[in-house]
Design an enzyme around this catalytic site. Sequence first.
Site, PDB file in Angstrom:
ATOM      1  CG  ASP A 315      -1.728   1.228   1.368  1.00 39.18           C
ATOM      2  OD1 ASP A 315      -2.403   1.590   0.391  1.00 39.18           O
ATOM      3  OD2 ASP A 315      -1.683   1.859   2.441  1.00 39.18           O
ATOM      4  CG  ASP A 506      -2.628   1.810   6.920  1.00 39.28           C
ATOM      5  OD1 ASP A 506      -3.398   0.833   6.895  1.00 39.28           O
ATOM      6  OD2 ASP A 506      -2.958   2.933   6.528  1.00 39.28           O
ATOM      7  CG  ASP A 510      -4.019  -1.252   3.480  1.00 43.00           C
ATOM      8  OD1 ASP A 510      -4.607  -0.832   2.477  1.00 43.00           O
ATOM      9  OD2 ASP A 510      -3.120  -0.624   4.052  1.00 43.00           O
TER      10      ASP A 510
END
Length: 613
Positions: A315, A506, A510
């Site tokens: 991400d 994080d 996610d």
Amino acid sequence: MSGKVLRLAVALPLFVTGTLGHYLGWSPPDLFTVLLLAAYVAVGYDVVLGAFSNIARLRFLDERFLMTVASAGAVLIGEYPEGVAVMMFYVVGEIFESRAVERARESISDLMDLQQDYANLEINGSIETVDPDTVSVGDVLVIKPGERIPLDGTVTEGRTSLDMRALTGESAPRDTGPGDAALSGSVNLTNMIRIRVTAVYSESTATKVMDLVEDAASKKAHTEKFITRFSRYYTPAVVASAIALVVFPTLITGQWELWLYRGLTFLVVSCPCALVISVPMAFFSGIGRASGSGIMIKGSNYLEILSGADTAVFDKTGTLTEGRFSVDTVHAVGAEEGYVIEMAAKAELYSDHPLSETIKAEYGMDIGPEEVEYMENLAGRGIVAGVNGRTVHAGNRSLMEEIGTDFCADEGGGTNVHVAVDREYIGHIIVTDTVKEGAAEAVSELRAAGIRRMAILTGDNPSVSRAVGDAVGIEDVRAGLLPDGKMRELENIMEGSSGGTIFVGDGINDAPSLRRADAGIAMGVAGSGAAIEAADVVIMDDDLTKIASAIRISKKTMQIVRGNIVFILGVKFSVLALAMFGLAGMWAAVFADVGVSMIALANSARLLGMKNI
């Protein structure tokens, strides 16, 4: 373990004296036989009792049964020293095993001490010592120097330094003051502080981490499961082979004592305890070694996955970048810049997205809830809200295209929040983020650790995302993705992976990707219970280089596991073959069992002492 050591200390001089007398022919011989039998009883009575207890429960094909039959059989045919040696060295092996496991547990002892058993609760100016379970969110706790923080909270008064080593692996204390988070499990080093509790005891960081460590043992690697299944069939097979080795040659030659001795030797060699002990010990040591660096691995199965991974997917926001935004520029179209910020901030009133928080902070004015009639989150695009009777859309270019509003296509560098009022475009806000220090180094270390393919999946605009990819050294950047699109892209990448795919996020936004990947790694989540739940590997701070450390530890663990298996089986099968032909006696069998076990355990435990992996 102290009882075994004491019995061994009693038995050892009896064994040495009895053995010398037996082999050197000292008189009277019966005395030395008695000494050897006394040594056998002193050191092995609990093993024999355990064997009979298991037989009563129809669970007799274990190492205690094998050791009891082999040692008692040797004694019955007059090989007293060898019979006692089998039992004595088996107990020595158990002691070494206990010590090795104890050492591994000591490596994560800081974790076991995370939970404080009391809290200093401030009530009307007085302090009461209470059970942390009774403290509620919003209560104020007083933390004195040297005390461990019992529950997560926010500092309201005082400045101090916190020892975060048990949580994050940080060696340097972290300076903390009013407004900063104070996580349970960290130690107050210098000054008294007051904190306002933000999570109850069962939801605090220390409790979450403790649950993680305790659950890790239940998640076994494929190799561990294979060894368990292997020993289930291996032990009965070798017992049957030992019986056959005694019965059939005896029927042919009539030398029952010779073949009984060889059969007993065969039994000692065949004991699977070296495999059953050393393989889990290696995985346990790997998990313990990682935990000492602030890397929490939820089970040995994830160590195995990490060791073979060849693909890493990241991400962007909050993972490769700091995730701390600031408004860089406001481009207004037919309106004042302040009006663009105002309408965006009011529309974002009930949103806790980092971009929303940044825009509201930039506006800096109080917003009355009566000004916002409604708000709807549009996943992956932005929001729509009713503000003082007007409809405000704030989000990315996809949202502007969806509502049919002309907008500024020249977005510039940064994340753009486009704003339209009653479907009339009034401008866009450019919000910037910075790449984390060490992100490029982490990507380089991952390549060195065997990760051949890396990609970034993000909902941000392509130009910003590509700039981050260029900065860290990742060419495959897939931007502008909605949540379902991000999942599809992850699955496509996983299909092309020959080893395994890790996803790094994080840990908050996610969760689906963390769960879908072969191994999900959550970054910088010392305080996020959601992250600890969602991920398979939890890195407690923002140090991206620890991802490569986790992979190196995993590879080293698997190297040791495979080395142990090859070494143990190689020695055992060699000595088994020699024993069948009378070329290896009971002493060689003791080495093939206990000696090999101790060597394999020492090899597994050395992971804990490795400084640089």
